[in-house]
Design a protein around this motif. Sequence first.
Motif, short mmCIF file in Angstrom:
data_model
loop_
_atom_site.label_atom_id
_atom_site.label_comp_id
_atom_site.label_asym_id
_atom_site.label_seq_id
_atom_site.Cartn_x
_atom_site.Cartn_y
_atom_site.Cartn_z
N ALA A 183 48.10 35.10 0.98
CA ALA A 183 49.23 35.28 1.90
C ALA A 183 50.51 34.75 1.27
O ALA A 183 51.57 35.36 1.39
CB ALA A 183 48.94 34.56 3.21
N ALA A 184 50.41 33.60 0.59
CA ALA A 184 51.58 33.03 -0.06
C ALA A 184 52.09 33.96 -1.16
O ALA A 184 53.29 34.17 -1.33
CB ALA A 184 51.25 31.66 -0.64
N SER A 185 51.16 34.55 -1.92
CA SER A 185 51.53 35.49 -2.98
C SER A 185 52.19 36.73 -2.38
O SER A 185 53.20 37.22 -2.89
CB SER A 185 50.29 35.88 -3.78
OG SER A 185 50.60 36.86 -4.75
N ARG A 186 51.64 37.22 -1.31
CA ARG A 186 52.18 38.41 -0.64
C ARG A 186 53.58 38.17 -0.09
O ARG A 186 54.46 39.05 -0.16
CB ARG A 186 51.24 38.83 0.49
CG ARG A 186 51.78 39.87 1.45
CD ARG A 186 50.66 40.34 2.33
NE ARG A 186 51.12 40.79 3.63
CZ ARG A 186 50.31 41.24 4.58
NH1 ARG A 186 49.01 41.27 4.38
NH2 ARG A 186 50.79 41.61 5.75
N CYS A 187 53.80 36.98 0.46
CA CYS A 187 55.11 36.66 1.07
C CYS A 187 56.07 36.03 0.07
O CYS A 187 57.21 35.73 0.41
CB CYS A 187 54.91 35.70 2.25
SG CYS A 187 53.96 36.40 3.61
N PRO A 207 52.73 34.56 -11.15
CA PRO A 207 51.88 34.18 -10.01
C PRO A 207 51.92 35.17 -8.85
O PRO A 207 51.03 35.17 -8.00
CB PRO A 207 52.47 32.82 -9.58
CG PRO A 207 53.87 32.85 -10.08
CD PRO A 207 53.83 33.62 -11.36
N TYR A 208 52.91 36.04 -8.83
CA TYR A 208 53.06 37.03 -7.77
C TYR A 208 52.26 38.29 -8.04
O TYR A 208 52.24 39.22 -7.24
CB TYR A 208 54.55 37.40 -7.61
CG TYR A 208 55.24 37.62 -8.94
CD1 TYR A 208 55.14 38.82 -9.61
CD2 TYR A 208 55.97 36.59 -9.52
CE1 TYR A 208 55.76 39.02 -10.83
CE2 TYR A 208 56.61 36.78 -10.74
CZ TYR A 208 56.50 37.99 -11.39
OH TYR A 208 57.11 38.18 -12.61
N CYS A 209 51.60 38.37 -9.20
CA CYS A 209 50.89 39.59 -9.61
C CYS A 209 49.48 39.63 -9.02
O CYS A 209 48.72 38.66 -9.11
CB CYS A 209 50.81 39.65 -11.13
SG CYS A 209 49.88 41.08 -11.75
N THR A 210 49.11 40.77 -8.44
CA THR A 210 47.78 40.92 -7.85
C THR A 210 46.69 40.95 -8.92
O THR A 210 45.53 40.67 -8.63
CB THR A 210 47.69 42.21 -7.03
OG1 THR A 210 48.12 43.32 -7.84
CG2 THR A 210 48.57 42.13 -5.80
N LYS A 228 52.52 28.15 -19.92
CA LYS A 228 53.60 27.21 -20.20
C LYS A 228 54.54 27.07 -19.01
O LYS A 228 55.30 26.11 -18.90
CB LYS A 228 54.40 27.69 -21.42
CG LYS A 228 55.32 26.62 -22.00
CD LYS A 228 55.83 27.04 -23.35
CE LYS A 228 56.60 25.91 -24.03
NZ LYS A 228 57.04 26.28 -25.38
N GLY A 229 54.51 28.04 -18.11
CA GLY A 229 55.37 28.00 -16.94
C GLY A 229 55.22 29.28 -16.14
O GLY A 229 54.42 30.16 -16.47
N LYS A 230 55.99 29.38 -15.05
CA LYS A 230 55.91 30.53 -14.17
C LYS A 230 57.27 31.23 -14.10
O LYS A 230 58.31 30.59 -14.15
CB LYS A 230 55.51 30.09 -12.76
CG LYS A 230 54.16 29.39 -12.68
CD LYS A 230 53.90 28.94 -11.25
CE LYS A 230 52.57 28.20 -11.15
NZ LYS A 230 52.33 27.72 -9.77
N ALA A 231 57.21 32.55 -13.98
CA ALA A 231 58.43 33.33 -13.77
C ALA A 231 58.53 33.74 -12.31
O ALA A 231 57.52 33.74 -11.58
CB ALA A 231 58.42 34.57 -14.66
N VAL A 260 54.48 34.33 -24.28
CA VAL A 260 54.22 35.77 -24.17
C VAL A 260 53.86 36.05 -22.72
O VAL A 260 53.67 35.13 -21.92
CB VAL A 260 53.09 36.22 -25.12
CG1 VAL A 260 53.42 35.85 -26.55
CG2 VAL A 260 51.75 35.60 -24.70
N ALA A 261 53.73 37.32 -22.36
CA ALA A 261 53.43 37.64 -20.96
C ALA A 261 52.77 39.00 -20.84
O ALA A 261 52.91 39.86 -21.70
CB ALA A 261 54.71 37.59 -20.13
N LEU A 262 52.05 39.16 -19.73
CA LEU A 262 51.50 40.46 -19.35
C LEU A 262 52.42 41.06 -18.31
O LEU A 262 52.71 40.42 -17.29
CB LEU A 262 50.10 40.27 -18.77
CG LEU A 262 49.04 39.72 -19.73
CD1 LEU A 262 47.83 39.22 -18.96
CD2 LEU A 262 48.62 40.82 -20.70
N ILE A 263 52.90 42.27 -18.55
CA ILE A 263 53.80 42.89 -17.57
C ILE A 263 53.36 44.33 -17.30
O ILE A 263 52.74 44.98 -18.14
CB ILE A 263 55.28 42.88 -18.03
CG1 ILE A 263 55.47 43.73 -19.29
CG2 ILE A 263 55.76 41.46 -18.26
CD1 ILE A 263 56.93 43.97 -19.60
#
Length: 284
Positions: free
Chosen positions: A22-26, A183-186, A205-208, A224-227
């Motif tokens: 729910a936190a991720s969704r909102c 962290p917002y990615c499903t 290393k951190g969150k975007a 690096v990142a997964l997008i």
Amino acid sequence: MIETKPLYYFVAAYEEGSVTAAASRCFISQPSITHAIKSLETSLGTQLFERSKQGIKPTPDGKKLYKLAIDFLLQNQQIEAAFTPSNRIEVSIYIQPDINIERYQDIIKPLRNTSSIIDLIIVNEIEQAQLAIIDEERIPAQFQFKSLAKEGYKLVVRQDHPLTKKKAVTLNDFEKLTFIARPYCTNQAAFERLTHEIKVSITYKGKAIHDLQIQGLVKLGLGVALIPESYIQQDNDLRYLSIILKTPIKRSIALAYRQLPNELIETINKIGDASTNPNPVKFA
């Protein structure tokens, strides 16, 4: 008096069956969801969820409140619209923050042009919306939807990164990398599950807070990142690497809708599903 925002968060928790989801969704913190639920329980003098390691399960009173909350939130929106001094019809649209909306101009344009008296207004919560461009996994049960596109993920690295010598990477290549989390990615959990199965540990290393920021952080050499593929852009400082998987991880983007004017329903019916649309949204 019960405020509307705690009800939005309660509905999200109810539909997701998890405070974390729910936190991720909102796009808010878990404590904010928990606080909203506890404040409702205190105000109503009842327990709304049973909590366990597996998540949360609504109590009979929780189920009762959910039905009332859905009606209340929609009625609240309709009341505001009814007293707006205009003969125009406002239709609320929610756009999931991590979706590159520029790729869906051909979807938005016919919706906007459906009628001269229909105005699309942007809302911040799916619970407020009648229309949404959203990941299918996040569509609430009361919405219908049309599939728009499927997209996979790329590993984005700096142009001078050693992995740019490869045409594609495997999950084993993740072992020595430092990631910037989304962290917002499903699907972040899906990648973590696969790496865990082969005993590869992902280091963050951190969150975007959004995907455009992620690419700037990668460009600065912070990780690096997964997008999603829809965020690939022409940039001489970045490289986008394919990821070799037995079963590719993809997300499905959809146009979700409920309680719309007939004119908009007719327009949506002309938009084909991703599987049958002769001109589906394509990603570079």
